[in-house]
Every structure is written in C-alpha cells, then in structure tokens.
Design a protein around this motif. Structure first.
Motif, PDB file in Angstrom:
ATOM      1  N   CYS A 140       0.871  -1.177   0.000  1.00 24.88           N
ATOM      2  CA  CYS A 140       0.000   0.000   0.000  1.00 24.88           C
ATOM      3  C   CYS A 140       0.908   1.226   0.000  1.00 24.88           C
ATOM      4  N   TYR A 142       0.497   3.959   1.268  1.00 25.47           N
ATOM      5  CA  TYR A 142       0.393   4.674   2.545  1.00 25.47           C
ATOM      6  C   TYR A 142       0.893   3.826   3.713  1.00 25.47           C
ATOM      7  N   CYS A 143       0.637   2.503   3.675  1.00 26.21           N
ATOM      8  CA  CYS A 143       0.888   1.641   4.840  1.00 26.21           C
ATOM      9  C   CYS A 143       2.056   0.682   4.650  1.00 26.21           C
ATOM     10  N   HIS A 177      -7.307  -0.535  -0.038  1.00 28.57           N
ATOM     11  CA  HIS A 177      -6.849  -1.104   1.231  1.00 28.57           C
ATOM     12  C   HIS A 177      -8.020  -1.070   2.220  1.00 28.57           C
ATOM     13  N   CYS A 191      -6.007   1.524   5.562  1.00 25.46           N
ATOM     14  CA  CYS A 191      -6.237   2.961   5.472  1.00 25.46           C
ATOM     15  C   CYS A 191      -7.453   3.300   4.605  1.00 25.46           C
TER      16      CYS A 191
HETATM   17 ZN    ZN Z   1      -3.087   1.363   3.366  1.00 18.92          ZN
END
Ligand code: ZN
Lengths: 94, 191
Positions: free
Chosen positions: A6, A8-9, A59, A63
């Motif tokens: 991801c 972001y993650c 996701h 998130c």
């Molecule tokens: Zn994420």
C-alpha cells in the motif's frame, strides 16, 4: 499469503485489500455523444493481458485508500504501487 | 438531551471481568470516541485539535488522556474520557470553525479490549495476519486490520506488551470469544 504494497501503509497481507479491476480507464467525458459500441467498450472491455497490468486496489481493512499497482499476471509479482493521480515509475501503462 | 439520557442507561457489550490466564484479556471501560476526517494539509497546518495531535505518522497512535490514532492520510480515531464526549465534540467544532472537516461520534459503536502480557502477540496472530514482532509493530504503532472475520483497530500500547483491540460493538462478543479461545493454547505455558 501475498503481500501487497500500500503506498500509505507499506507491505500488508492481501486479505486486507479488495481488487478494483483494470486501472486508468477514463470515463467518456460526454457519454451522450458516443455510440453504443464505444460505451460498451468503456463499461465492459478490458485488456486482460498475460503479463504486466495496471490495477486498482483498495486497502479496505487498512487505510481504506484506493491506489494503483503494476502486477505481473503470470507470476503475481507486484512490481510497484502508486497513489491515485500518479504515474508509475517503471513499466509505464500496461 | 436524548443522548445524555441514553448514555447513563446503555448496557455494556461485554462483562468487565478480565480473564485470569496469560495473556490477560480485559474488556476496557467506556470511552469517548470520534471518527475525524479532514484534508492532510489542514492537519499539518493545525498540528492538533482540542488536545488531540493530528500531525502523526500514518499508522501511529499518540498517548495521554486525549489520544489520536492516524488510520490513514485523512482519517483519525480520537479516544478520550467517556464523561467528556460532549465537551470534546464542542471543543473540536470550535477549533475548526468554518474549516472543512467531518466529525462523527462513535463512542458506543466501538468496544475496547486489552490483550496484555506474554504471548499477547501470539494470541492476536491467531486471527490477525500482520507481523506483530516489536521490530515491525513497535509501541505506538496502530492500524486498522482484521482479526478472524472482524475488522479491528489494533494499537500497541507498551512493551509488556499491551495491545488495545477496538472493534465494532456488534462484533465484540465474537472478537472477545476469539481472543479467549486463542489464549487457551498458551494458558499455563512457559514464557
Ligand atoms: Zn493502506
């Protein structure tokens, strides 16, 4: 279990994600001016390549952001993921 | 207010008794909770709101009586004292003023459960696919994820280790039962 990166993650287990099909398909900006064939192609026709493919992923149990990933449909290897609105660094649009 | 009346009469989702085994599995007391959504740029500009830090890294939690857990680029879970729910909502609304944000009170939507002590990570890993080793999931790390078939928010509180599991109220009996069942594998085990 596959790990999906991801943007972001970071790397997360695949069961946290939902697939959203082929990426970068632009909705016709003026649908009433195009014929049924062109509309059908937007709605239903996909490239379904054997090899590198740009896909949308969500996701969902993380998130909850949508993003794009370049995945090799033969090996299931994900080469790269990138945020919505961004371009992949390598590979280009599959 | 209707909500004030309901707050004192509402039943808790789980009995408050902690399990006797190791790790300890303990339903947590009521809390004030909010889901806050706003643009990341506004979060960095404000830094904090009503004592809740906003400029945290994604997937991390702050500590203190008013805590934020940043679940994504534009989403925060805020946890405070149960008695302060209405005050917190008012303070946040005042701090943002006309600036675009969405605040939803979810105090009673969630139930908190602490999982504490030896094998806490092993018990969570019975249903959670994340790497919970301290190197990958250190104290202060927090994220939304899965436990079995239920979505949870998992926070690592300290190095005991203590984890806080937040799940939706209707999933609470399932999540609690799942943790107790998983802990049976480690009850009486050497640490
Ligand atoms: Zn994420």
């Amino acid at each position: 279990m596959l790990l999906i990166p991801c943007p972001y993650c970071g790397d997360r287990p695949e069961i946290e994600f939902r697939g959203g099909g082929e990426a970068h398909i632009a909705r016709p900006s003026d649908p009433q001016t195009i014929d049924d064939q062109a509309w059908a192609e937007f709605l239903f026709y996909r490239t379904n390549p054997k090899g590198l493919m740009a896909e949308r992923w969500n996701h969902a149990h993380g998130c909850q952001r949508w993003f794009n990933a370049l995945r090799d449909t033969v090996s299931d290897r994900i080469l790269e993921s990138y945020k919505m609105g961004e371009k992949p660094i390598g590979g280009g649009r599959a | 207010m209707l909500e004030t009346v309901n707050r004192v009469t509402r039943a808790t989702a789980l009995a408050a008794t902690a399990s006797a085994g190791t790790p300890e599995i303990a339903p947590l007391p009521d809390a004030a909770r909010f889901a806050l959504r706003l643009r990341p740029a506004l979060a960095s500009e404000m830094g904090a709101v009503a004592g809740f830090p906003l400029d945290l890294a994604i997937n991390s939690a702050s500590s203190g009586p008013r805590r934020s857990i940043r679940l994504g680029p534009d989403e925060w879970l805020l946890i405070g004292d149960a008695a302060e729910a209405e005050a917190i909502a008012a303070e946040i609304a005042q701090a943002f003023g006309e600036r675009f944000h969405a605040l939803v009170e979810i105090s009673h939507r969630n139930v908190g459960i602490a999982v504490r002590g030896a094998h806490a990570a092993d018990v969570l890993n019975a249903g959670c696919p994340l790497d919970l080793a301290a190197a990958a999931f250190p104290t202060g790390f927090a994220t939304r994820t899965l436990l079995g078939k239920a979505e949870i928010v998992l926070i690592r509180e300290d190095d005991a280790p203590t984890y806080r599991v937040e799940c939706w109220r209707s999933f609470a009996p399932y999540v609690h039962g799942f943790l107790l069942e998983a802990a049976r594998d480690f009850d009486g085990a050497q640490t």
